[in-house]
Design a protein around this motif. Sequence first.
Motif, mmCIF file in Angstrom:
data_model
loop_
_atom_site.group_PDB
_atom_site.id
_atom_site.type_symbol
_atom_site.label_atom_id
_atom_site.label_comp_id
_atom_site.label_asym_id
_atom_site.label_seq_id
_atom_site.Cartn_x
_atom_site.Cartn_y
_atom_site.Cartn_z
ATOM 1 N N THR A 179 0.715 -1.148 0.323
ATOM 2 C CA THR A 179 -0.151 0.135 0.007
ATOM 3 C C THR A 179 0.935 1.468 0.163
ATOM 4 O O THR A 179 2.458 1.124 0.456
ATOM 5 C CB THR A 179 -0.761 -0.323 1.106
ATOM 6 O OG1 THR A 179 0.280 0.118 2.408
ATOM 7 C CG2 THR A 179 -1.596 -0.910 1.070
ATOM 8 N N GLY A 180 0.517 2.661 -0.438
ATOM 9 C CA GLY A 180 1.159 3.899 -0.241
ATOM 10 C C GLY A 180 0.383 4.655 0.759
ATOM 11 O O GLY A 180 -0.706 4.436 0.785
ATOM 12 N N GLY A 181 0.385 6.377 -0.242
ATOM 13 C CA GLY A 181 0.307 6.892 0.547
ATOM 14 C C GLY A 181 -1.701 6.956 0.584
ATOM 15 O O GLY A 181 -2.359 7.756 1.777
ATOM 16 N N ARG A 182 -2.588 7.105 -0.841
ATOM 17 C CA ARG A 182 -3.378 7.173 -0.856
ATOM 18 C C ARG A 182 -4.173 6.473 0.337
ATOM 19 O O ARG A 182 -5.641 6.531 0.001
ATOM 20 C CB ARG A 182 -3.785 6.744 -2.435
ATOM 21 C CG ARG A 182 -3.673 7.851 -3.034
ATOM 22 C CD ARG A 182 -4.395 7.466 -4.306
ATOM 23 N NE ARG A 182 -3.233 6.916 -5.827
ATOM 24 C CZ ARG A 182 -3.619 6.631 -6.530
ATOM 25 N NH1 ARG A 182 -4.961 6.932 -7.122
ATOM 26 N NH2 ARG A 182 -3.023 5.892 -7.553
ATOM 27 N N ILE A 183 -4.028 5.489 1.039
ATOM 28 C CA ILE A 183 -4.891 4.973 1.899
ATOM 29 C C ILE A 183 -4.840 5.335 2.867
ATOM 30 O O ILE A 183 -5.614 5.151 3.754
ATOM 31 C CB ILE A 183 -3.854 3.468 2.314
ATOM 32 C CG1 ILE A 183 -4.862 2.311 2.882
ATOM 33 C CG2 ILE A 183 -2.792 3.473 3.006
ATOM 34 C CD1 ILE A 183 -4.316 0.888 2.815
ATOM 35 N N TRP A 184 -3.952 6.688 3.256
ATOM 36 C CA TRP A 184 -4.170 7.245 4.520
ATOM 37 C C TRP A 184 -5.798 8.786 3.574
ATOM 38 O O TRP A 184 -5.288 9.712 4.909
ATOM 39 C CB TRP A 184 -3.421 8.073 4.888
ATOM 40 C CG TRP A 184 -2.290 6.897 5.670
ATOM 41 C CD1 TRP A 184 -1.244 6.615 4.416
ATOM 42 C CD2 TRP A 184 -2.020 6.117 6.894
ATOM 43 N NE1 TRP A 184 -0.121 5.654 5.652
ATOM 44 C CE2 TRP A 184 -0.823 5.925 6.292
ATOM 45 C CE3 TRP A 184 -2.521 6.631 7.338
ATOM 46 C CZ2 TRP A 184 -0.128 4.907 7.520
ATOM 47 C CZ3 TRP A 184 -1.883 6.189 8.973
ATOM 48 C CH2 TRP A 184 -0.736 5.554 9.063
ATOM 49 N N GLN A 185 -5.608 8.632 3.375
ATOM 50 C CA GLN A 185 -6.478 9.770 2.555
ATOM 51 C C GLN A 185 -7.032 10.065 3.579
ATOM 52 O O GLN A 185 -7.188 11.284 4.023
ATOM 53 C CB GLN A 185 -7.487 9.391 0.964
ATOM 54 C CG GLN A 185 -8.463 11.069 0.843
ATOM 55 C CD GLN A 185 -9.155 10.372 -0.546
ATOM 56 O OE1 GLN A 185 -8.977 9.575 -1.123
ATOM 57 N NE2 GLN A 185 -9.562 11.869 -0.610
ATOM 58 N N GLU A 186 -8.678 9.845 4.018
ATOM 59 C CA GLU A 186 -9.336 10.155 5.353
ATOM 60 C C GLU A 186 -9.009 10.389 6.826
ATOM 61 O O GLU A 186 -9.475 11.868 6.944
ATOM 62 C CB GLU A 186 -10.527 8.811 5.698
ATOM 63 C CG GLU A 186 -11.596 8.732 4.484
ATOM 64 C CD GLU A 186 -11.249 7.967 2.955
ATOM 65 O OE1 GLU A 186 -9.509 7.583 3.544
ATOM 66 O OE2 GLU A 186 -11.917 7.450 2.642
ATOM 67 N N VAL A 187 -7.949 10.033 6.284
ATOM 68 C CA VAL A 187 -7.249 10.520 8.182
ATOM 69 C C VAL A 187 -6.505 11.349 7.573
ATOM 70 O O VAL A 187 -6.294 12.708 8.875
ATOM 71 C CB VAL A 187 -5.634 9.498 8.261
ATOM 72 C CG1 VAL A 187 -4.915 9.574 9.344
ATOM 73 C CG2 VAL A 187 -7.093 8.107 9.351
ATOM 74 N N GLU A 188 -5.801 11.277 6.622
ATOM 75 C CA GLU A 188 -4.914 12.686 6.222
ATOM 76 C C GLU A 188 -5.623 13.894 6.645
ATOM 77 O O GLU A 188 -5.288 15.371 6.740
ATOM 78 C CB GLU A 188 -4.059 12.836 4.674
ATOM 79 C CG GLU A 188 -3.233 13.427 4.952
ATOM 80 C CD GLU A 188 -2.425 13.455 3.289
ATOM 81 O OE1 GLU A 188 -1.301 13.466 2.710
ATOM 82 O OE2 GLU A 188 -3.346 12.922 2.308
ATOM 83 N N GLU A 189 -6.554 14.236 5.642
ATOM 84 C CA GLU A 189 -7.769 15.128 5.863
ATOM 85 C C GLU A 189 -8.085 14.979 7.078
ATOM 86 O O GLU A 189 -8.481 16.617 7.548
ATOM 87 C CB GLU A 189 -9.004 14.236 4.765
ATOM 88 C CG GLU A 189 -8.438 14.776 3.350
ATOM 89 C CD GLU A 189 -9.913 13.737 2.423
ATOM 90 O OE1 GLU A 189 -11.102 14.149 2.814
ATOM 91 O OE2 GLU A 189 -9.841 13.704 1.407
ATOM 92 N N ARG A 190 -8.736 14.893 7.841
ATOM 93 C CA ARG A 190 -9.549 15.130 8.979
ATOM 94 C C ARG A 190 -8.057 14.992 10.137
ATOM 95 O O ARG A 190 -8.022 16.120 10.556
ATOM 96 C CB ARG A 190 -9.685 13.717 10.088
ATOM 97 C CG ARG A 190 -10.937 12.463 9.139
ATOM 98 C CD ARG A 190 -10.928 11.226 10.310
ATOM 99 N NE ARG A 190 -12.370 10.940 9.055
ATOM 100 C CZ ARG A 190 -13.588 11.113 9.987
ATOM 101 N NH1 ARG A 190 -14.070 11.244 10.650
ATOM 102 N NH2 ARG A 190 -14.315 10.846 8.824
ATOM 103 N N LEU A 191 -6.798 14.801 9.918
ATOM 104 C CA LEU A 191 -5.852 16.090 10.625
ATOM 105 C C LEU A 191 -5.082 17.003 10.394
ATOM 106 O O LEU A 191 -5.708 17.938 11.627
ATOM 107 C CB LEU A 191 -4.473 14.575 10.341
ATOM 108 C CG LEU A 191 -4.284 13.872 11.318
ATOM 109 C CD1 LEU A 191 -3.368 12.794 10.899
ATOM 110 C CD2 LEU A 191 -4.154 13.608 12.812
ATOM 111 N N ARG A 192 -5.984 17.570 9.051
ATOM 112 C CA ARG A 192 -5.672 18.712 8.767
ATOM 113 C C ARG A 192 -6.312 19.326 9.002
ATOM 114 O O ARG A 192 -6.282 20.712 9.694
ATOM 115 C CB ARG A 192 -5.353 19.066 7.517
ATOM 116 C CG ARG A 192 -4.040 18.476 6.546
ATOM 117 C CD ARG A 192 -4.076 17.845 4.732
ATOM 118 N NE ARG A 192 -2.373 17.563 4.723
ATOM 119 C CZ ARG A 192 -2.273 16.871 3.497
ATOM 120 N NH1 ARG A 192 -2.667 16.800 2.192
ATOM 121 N NH2 ARG A 192 -0.756 16.414 3.056
#
Length: 507
Positions: free
Chosen positions: A12-25
Amino acid sequence: MAVFVLVSGPFTGGRIWQEVEERLREAGAEAYAVTLSGMTEGGEAPAVAAGDVDLETHVEDVVRVIDGIGSAEDVVLVGHDYGIHPVLGAADRRPERCGRVVYLDAGMPKDGDAPLALVPDASVAERAAAEGSGAADGAAGSVPAPSGAEWARWGSTAGLSAEDLARLDRLAAPQPLRTLTQPLRLTGDPFDRPVTGVLCTANGSGIAMAEMLVASGPPEFRVLAGPRVGFFELDTGHWPMLSAPGPLTEVLLRAAADEGRRLTAPDDSPSARPGTFLLDVAERPRERRGTVDLHLPEGEEPSPAILFVHGGPVSPDQRPTPRDSPTFLGYGRYVAGLGAVGATLDHRLYGLDAYPTAAGDLAAAVEQVRADPRVDRERIALWFLCAGSLLAADWLAAPPPWLRCVALTYPLLAAPADWRGVPERFRPVDAVGAGSPPVVLTRVGLEHPVFQTTVDAFLVAAEKAGAEVDVVDVPHAHHGFETIDHTEETRDAVARAARAVLAHLTA
């Protein structure tokens, strides 16, 4: 607010984190999800050939992200599964920039450990080795990405919807083999910085397991009780960034704020209070030959023998060694006073991957005991304690005719999920059967939940197979009760277990 660098597990790569990345921001933090070299998602051709990518390549990927963040020093590195290896490598190379490492449902690799050692499915490891040996022109290949139900080989898929699994399939990429086989190189201690463990309970981990490991597990787990180590649980499977992005985001923010449950070693653990043996036993003649001690009974006729097998893993520098500890001196002397040879040994269970070595030590000790002319070689019992009980699997599965009984005291009968270095061969829950020798199992009422689960599973398997098991219950006793619980109940339990074993030896 903290700055988060998110590194995912294999395939897996970075796109698997999309929801978490958005919520952190949205919460005001900076977040950078990393796609490591050779891990191009969505079926796109990677910019770097798999043969040119190894673990060190991925470490440098994370280092470049850290260097590009700017002046922020409070960088939180989050490593999921395999991702903990490049995270630790990067933290080691940029210690001044790393404010915390988060182990997200990940193992605890050390300097010199290759990620392949923590692969949970042996068949996957074999496939990885085959991919490497079969690569064209001797170049390293890739491990094919799983799909559909195959993801369960790499961790629990609990909490993932059909859409989530389909997304995993779409984003999956082959894993360059050398990222799994190259050893991790560290110059410092991974726990010389703030650390947070995020445990996914549906994948078999939890705070109760961590507490058990601190209290009576392998020595390397004692760092989990350090003052800068905290824990959180998530009630989901191995991919919380998909199955529980909201709770995971909350946990990461709390980890950055230095929250989390702290663990302490309980005062009544055997390692904390070695104590004395619970029975007042007289000394008997003792002979030491190599790693084996014989506590000898009275009389000149050959006597049956009970060989006591300690748990672990233990440190090779531990003093006194197990056979000189109050527990094993006590057991050896006690059964010698009852008319049997009490044999003890020091085996080399120095790590989770050392069970085959310890099994070889045990087999050699058994032959040494049986060869002694004071021993009735046709009447032998093996008595296992604690995590040493995993070594009972071989003897339960294929018992020789002279093995009259196997005893298990507060045993671990299947390796916990985090003990990924233990070979599948060492699972007494799978080995017990109708052909197994009689078993005497001492069960403590105040057991670690992780241990108790394996005892329950063993008893179910034994009953289903028709194996003979005599359970000695000690409701108010702790794990390691011989030196911490000096009560009539525990003294009676030792006596009952010993009588049961001797009855099988003399039948």
